[in-house]
Design an enzyme around this catalytic site. Structure first.
Site, PDB file in Angstrom:
ATOM      1  N   SER A  42       1.707   2.941   2.290  1.00  0.00           N
ATOM      2  CA  SER A  42       2.495   4.083   2.784  1.00  0.00           C
ATOM      3  C   SER A  42       2.359   5.220   1.785  1.00  0.00           C
ATOM      4  O   SER A  42       2.015   4.986   0.615  1.00  0.00           O
ATOM      5  CB  SER A  42       3.970   3.666   2.866  1.00  0.00           C
ATOM      6  OG  SER A  42       4.811   4.792   3.007  1.00  0.00           O
ATOM      7  N   TYR A  95      11.966  -0.700   0.430  1.00  0.00           N
ATOM      8  CA  TYR A  95      10.699  -0.350   1.088  1.00  0.00           C
ATOM      9  C   TYR A  95       9.735   0.309   0.087  1.00  0.00           C
ATOM     10  O   TYR A  95       8.561  -0.087  -0.035  1.00  0.00           O
ATOM     11  CB  TYR A  95      10.994   0.587   2.254  1.00  0.00           C
ATOM     12  CG  TYR A  95       9.797   0.952   3.093  1.00  0.00           C
ATOM     13  CD1 TYR A  95       9.368   0.126   4.133  1.00  0.00           C
ATOM     14  CD2 TYR A  95       9.094   2.137   2.866  1.00  0.00           C
ATOM     15  CE1 TYR A  95       8.269   0.469   4.913  1.00  0.00           C
ATOM     16  CE2 TYR A  95       7.999   2.482   3.637  1.00  0.00           C
ATOM     17  CZ  TYR A  95       7.586   1.645   4.662  1.00  0.00           C
ATOM     18  OH  TYR A  95       6.500   1.988   5.430  1.00  0.00           O
TER      19      TYR A  95
END
Ligand code: BGC
Length: 269
Positions: free
Chosen positions: A154, A167
């Site tokens: 990401s 995350y």
């Protein structure tokens, strides 16, 4: 050189929806036989829909249920896939979840769930994939490499993300996992890279785009001024899995419409 994944077997974890589904479609179009992995019975219908779209266009694949955070299930998945399809050439470590919370309110369950799927899941699948690559060895009629692993990371591999400590931590760790594997298995001709998507229009981030106001606010972070689509990631995944990218290993490739140029600095700083 033609971009082709012909006759190669690709496991794409978490591909019953979102980015994973886009990657499965692109890889099947490039000639791979895809394993559409889904986490639980609840996603079986979605996995079958992805498979039908693929077979309707003449592509090949199977669906396979496995919770990637569970060691025994991952070992069984690789065993079954090798039994059914002969080997595994490509692993796309895509399965990922968010359990967002302000840090002081984040429960251990939220932390463990995200680390379990996003990081431990990638570790377990990569380990089983590399074992299979080494068992099989290079088959030059299919690929110059002995095997390819693509981690789906990401932009939050490098952009800190308030309210998403679990995350962001999982994605930061994926960078070191990816680079370490690229270093450890480079001599075996195993290529390991990460794709780092920005905002891609899927269910995981629908709060960021489902109203025109939310979408406008999201676009202030994206110089290229559009939200990404799963197909954008699918195109890059095919490139990274193919021999066209044979000299790329140990790389994190950002695909984010410029999000990592930090557009908030356009006039500031
Ligand atoms: C997250 C999305 C988010 C994007 C950009 C992704 O990794 O899963 O929810 O929109 O990063 O912030």
């Amino acid at each position: 050189m033609e971009i082709s994944l012909k006759d190669q077997v690709a496991i794409i974890t978490g591909s019953s929806s979102g980015i994973g589904a886009g990657i499965a479609q692109s890889m099947a179009e490039a000639g791979a036989t895809v394993v559409i992995n889904y986490p639980s019975e609840n996603s079986l219908d979605k996995a079958n829909t992805v498979l039908k779209e693929i077979t309707d266009k003449g592509g090949k694949g199977i669906v396979y249920q496995c919770d990637v955070s569970q060691e025994d299930e991952v070992i069984k998945m690789f065993h079954e896939v090798v039994k059914q399809l002969g080997t595994v050439d490509i692993l796309v470590n895509n399965a990922g979840i968010q359990k967002d919370a302000k840090f002081t309110e984040m429960t251990l369950d939220q932390w463990n769930a995200v680390i379990g799927v996003n990081l431990t899941g990638q570790f377990l699948c990569a380990r089983e994939a590399i074992k299979e690559f080494l068992r099989r060895g290079i088959n030059s009629s299919r690929s110059l490499a002995c095997g390819k692993i693509i981690h789906i990371s990401s932009v939050h591999e490098i952009i800190p993300w308030s309210g998403h400590a679990n995350y962001a931590s999982s994605k930061g760790a994926i960078r070191m996992l990816m680079q370490t594997l690229a270093q450890e298995y480079g001599a075996d001709k195993i290529r390991v890279n990460s794709i780092c998507p920005g905002a891609i229009q899927t269910n995981i981030n629908k709060d960021a785009w489902q109203t025109p106001q939310e979408l406008d606010s999201l676009l202030t972070l994206i110089p290229y001024n559009r939200i990404g689509q799963p197909q954008d990631i699918g195109n890059l995944a095919v490139f990274l899995a193919s021999d066209v990218s044979d000299y790329i290993t140990g790389a994190s490739i950002f695909i984010d419409g410029g999000m990592t140029t930090f557009e908030s600095f356009y006039t500031g700083g």
